[in-house]
Structure formats: structure tokens, C-alpha cells
Write a protein that holds these residues in place. Sequence first.
Motif, PDB file in Angstrom:
ATOM      1  N   PRO A  62      32.670  17.785  28.592  1.00 47.79           N
ATOM      2  CA  PRO A  62      31.655  17.422  29.590  1.00 47.79           C
ATOM      3  C   PRO A  62      30.245  17.851  29.189  1.00 47.79           C
ATOM      4  O   PRO A  62      29.270  17.166  29.489  1.00 47.79           O
ATOM      5  CB  PRO A  62      32.098  18.152  30.862  1.00 47.79           C
ATOM      6  CG  PRO A  62      33.545  18.441  30.665  1.00 47.79           C
ATOM      7  CD  PRO A  62      33.718  18.610  29.185  1.00 47.79           C
ATOM      8  N   VAL A  63      30.124  18.981  28.503  1.00 45.12           N
ATOM      9  CA  VAL A  63      28.809  19.453  28.062  1.00 45.12           C
ATOM     10  C   VAL A  63      28.227  18.479  27.051  1.00 45.12           C
ATOM     11  O   VAL A  63      27.075  18.072  27.140  1.00 45.12           O
ATOM     12  CB  VAL A  63      28.896  20.870  27.452  1.00 45.12           C
ATOM     13  CG1 VAL A  63      27.544  21.315  26.910  1.00 45.12           C
ATOM     14  CG2 VAL A  63      29.422  21.856  28.476  1.00 45.12           C
ATOM     15  N   VAL A  64      29.052  18.085  26.081  1.00 47.09           N
ATOM     16  CA  VAL A  64      28.587  17.153  25.053  1.00 47.09           C
ATOM     17  C   VAL A  64      28.233  15.816  25.691  1.00 47.09           C
ATOM     18  O   VAL A  64      27.174  15.248  25.427  1.00 47.09           O
ATOM     19  CB  VAL A  64      29.640  16.971  23.941  1.00 47.09           C
ATOM     20  CG1 VAL A  64      29.216  15.894  22.963  1.00 47.09           C
ATOM     21  CG2 VAL A  64      29.868  18.294  23.220  1.00 47.09           C
ATOM     22  N   LYS A  65      29.111  15.314  26.551  1.00 50.79           N
ATOM     23  CA  LYS A  65      28.860  14.024  27.194  1.00 50.79           C
ATOM     24  C   LYS A  65      27.557  14.055  27.984  1.00 50.79           C
ATOM     25  O   LYS A  65      26.785  13.101  27.958  1.00 50.79           O
ATOM     26  CB  LYS A  65      30.020  13.665  28.122  1.00 50.79           C
ATOM     27  CG  LYS A  65      29.851  12.311  28.773  1.00 50.79           C
ATOM     28  CD  LYS A  65      31.019  11.970  29.658  1.00 50.79           C
ATOM     29  CE  LYS A  65      30.787  10.611  30.291  1.00 50.79           C
ATOM     30  NZ  LYS A  65      31.814  10.281  31.245  1.00 50.79           N
ATOM     31  N   GLY A  66      27.298  15.163  28.657  1.00 50.03           N
ATOM     32  CA  GLY A  66      26.077  15.281  29.449  1.00 50.03           C
ATOM     33  C   GLY A  66      24.816  15.373  28.621  1.00 50.03           C
ATOM     34  O   GLY A  66      23.720  15.147  29.126  1.00 50.03           O
ATOM     35  N   ASN A  67      24.956  15.701  27.349  1.00 52.31           N
ATOM     36  CA  ASN A  67      23.789  15.867  26.491  1.00 52.31           C
ATOM     37  C   ASN A  67      23.630  14.770  25.457  1.00 52.31           C
ATOM     38  O   ASN A  67      22.741  14.834  24.623  1.00 52.31           O
ATOM     39  CB  ASN A  67      23.870  17.218  25.773  1.00 52.31           C
ATOM     40  CG  ASN A  67      23.492  18.348  26.683  1.00 52.31           C
ATOM     41  OD1 ASN A  67      22.347  18.459  27.095  1.00 52.31           O
ATOM     42  ND2 ASN A  67      24.451  19.177  27.027  1.00 52.31           N
ATOM     43  N   MET A  68      24.496  13.774  25.490  1.00 52.05           N
ATOM     44  CA  MET A  68      24.407  12.689  24.528  1.00 52.05           C
ATOM     45  C   MET A  68      24.178  11.372  25.247  1.00 52.05           C
ATOM     46  O   MET A  68      24.702  11.147  26.326  1.00 52.05           O
ATOM     47  CB  MET A  68      25.707  12.572  23.723  1.00 52.05           C
ATOM     48  CG  MET A  68      26.006  13.784  22.867  1.00 52.05           C
ATOM     49  SD  MET A  68      24.721  14.156  21.673  1.00 52.05           S
ATOM     50  CE  MET A  68      24.654  12.660  20.734  1.00 52.05           C
ATOM     51  N   SER A  69      23.404  10.537  24.626  1.00 51.39           N
ATOM     52  CA  SER A  69      23.200   9.193  25.152  1.00 51.39           C
ATOM     53  C   SER A  69      22.975   8.262  23.968  1.00 51.39           C
ATOM     54  O   SER A  69      22.649   8.720  22.872  1.00 51.39           O
ATOM     55  CB  SER A  69      21.994   9.158  26.095  1.00 51.39           C
ATOM     56  OG  SER A  69      20.795   9.347  25.374  1.00 51.39           O
ATOM     57  N   PRO A  70      23.146   6.962  24.163  1.00 57.89           N
ATOM     58  CA  PRO A  70      22.918   6.024  23.054  1.00 57.89           C
ATOM     59  C   PRO A  70      21.501   6.136  22.487  1.00 57.89           C
ATOM     60  O   PRO A  70      21.281   5.892  21.312  1.00 57.89           O
ATOM     61  CB  PRO A  70      23.143   4.647  23.693  1.00 57.89           C
ATOM     62  CG  PRO A  70      24.048   4.921  24.855  1.00 57.89           C
ATOM     63  CD  PRO A  70      23.661   6.288  25.343  1.00 57.89           C
ATOM     64  N   GLN A  71      20.554   6.559  23.313  1.00 58.24           N
ATOM     65  CA  GLN A  71      19.180   6.698  22.845  1.00 58.24           C
ATOM     66  C   GLN A  71      19.028   7.803  21.809  1.00 58.24           C
ATOM     67  O   GLN A  71      18.113   7.774  20.999  1.00 58.24           O
ATOM     68  CB  GLN A  71      18.226   6.980  24.026  1.00 58.24           C
ATOM     69  CG  GLN A  71      18.064   5.814  24.976  1.00 58.24           C
ATOM     70  CD  GLN A  71      19.227   5.682  25.965  1.00 58.24           C
ATOM     71  OE1 GLN A  71      20.015   6.586  26.142  1.00 58.24           O
ATOM     72  NE2 GLN A  71      19.334   4.526  26.589  1.00 58.24           N
ATOM     73  N   ASN A  72      19.936   8.805  21.839  1.00 57.63           N
ATOM     74  CA  ASN A  72      19.873   9.876  20.845  1.00 57.63           C
ATOM     75  C   ASN A  72      20.106   9.330  19.447  1.00 57.63           C
ATOM     76  O   ASN A  72      19.533   9.821  18.484  1.00 57.63           O
ATOM     77  CB  ASN A  72      20.920  10.962  21.116  1.00 57.63           C
ATOM     78  CG  ASN A  72      20.640  11.740  22.370  1.00 57.63           C
ATOM     79  OD1 ASN A  72      21.466  11.773  23.257  1.00 57.63           O
ATOM     80  ND2 ASN A  72      19.487  12.351  22.462  1.00 57.63           N
ATOM     81  N   GLY A  73      20.992   8.352  19.335  1.00 58.21           N
ATOM     82  CA  GLY A  73      21.296   7.767  18.042  1.00 58.21           C
ATOM     83  C   GLY A  73      22.052   8.690  17.102  1.00 58.21           C
ATOM     84  O   GLY A  73      22.195   8.394  15.937  1.00 58.21           O
ATOM     85  N   LEU A  74      22.526   9.844  17.605  1.00 56.74           N
ATOM     86  CA  LEU A  74      23.235  10.783  16.741  1.00 56.74           C
ATOM     87  C   LEU A  74      24.643  10.321  16.426  1.00 56.74           C
ATOM     88  O   LEU A  74      25.104  10.438  15.299  1.00 56.74           O
ATOM     89  CB  LEU A  74      23.283  12.169  17.396  1.00 56.74           C
ATOM     90  CG  LEU A  74      21.946  12.865  17.592  1.00 56.74           C
ATOM     91  CD1 LEU A  74      22.145  14.165  18.362  1.00 56.74           C
ATOM     92  CD2 LEU A  74      21.301  13.149  16.244  1.00 56.74           C
ATOM     93  N   CYS A  75      25.342   9.830  17.440  1.00 59.22           N
ATOM     94  CA  CYS A  75      26.715   9.403  17.236  1.00 59.22           C
ATOM     95  C   CYS A  75      27.206   8.677  18.479  1.00 59.22           C
ATOM     96  O   CYS A  75      26.546   8.675  19.508  1.00 59.22           O
ATOM     97  CB  CYS A  75      27.626  10.593  16.934  1.00 59.22           C
ATOM     98  SG  CYS A  75      27.700  11.810  18.240  1.00 59.22           S
TER      99      CYS A  75
END
Length: 104
Positions: A62-75
Motif C-alpha cells: 500500500p505504501v508503494v502504491k500510494g507513492n507511485m503513479s503513471p506520471q512518475n514513469g519509474l515503473c
Amino acid sequence: MSVTDAQVERVLAGKPCSMDEMARSIIWRQGRLYTERLLSSAMESGFDLKAIPVVMLGGGAPVVKGNMSPQNGLCRVFALIDNRVNAEEFERILGQFSGGLSRG
């Protein structure tokens, strides 16, 4: 300031929690740093996170999901946030392993 694990979990999950906004901000910032360190460790180990989907499960998902978005472009992150997903999968694997031993 002292916060409990339950308060941290509620903030990171986006649930209501009676806490000062500055404390919430610190918790979110630390969650973001956790995510960045986690992904950096995976990339330093040779995983190309842009080429393969990243499946997160367990307490940190949940922490990772809350801090990632498609806009990050990381993965591309797929978070399995069901609290029982680890236990259920280990139970399935143990069942297969045990079944294989009884036949062998």
C-alpha cells in the motif's frame, strides 16, 4: 512527537486520523523515501523496472502504491494489497509441495 504504528498505517492508507497536518506531511514524505529506496535497490540489483511489471505484495504494497503513479514513469506497479495474499499463496505452495512428497 510520538505516533503509533496504527496512526502511520492510517495516514499512508489515506484513512482519517486525528493528527497534525505537519505530522501527516512527514509520514507521507517518509513513505515516498521508502518507495524510492525500495525501487532503487531493485534497479541496483539489475532489474529493469521499466521493462517488466512490478508486483508488490505484503505490508509495503500500500505504501508503494500510494507513492507511485503513471506520471512518475519509474515503473508499472501492480499492488496486491489484500492482507492475506502472502499467507494464502504460501498455503497453496505448501499444499503443492506436500502433495508432491506424498506421491514421491
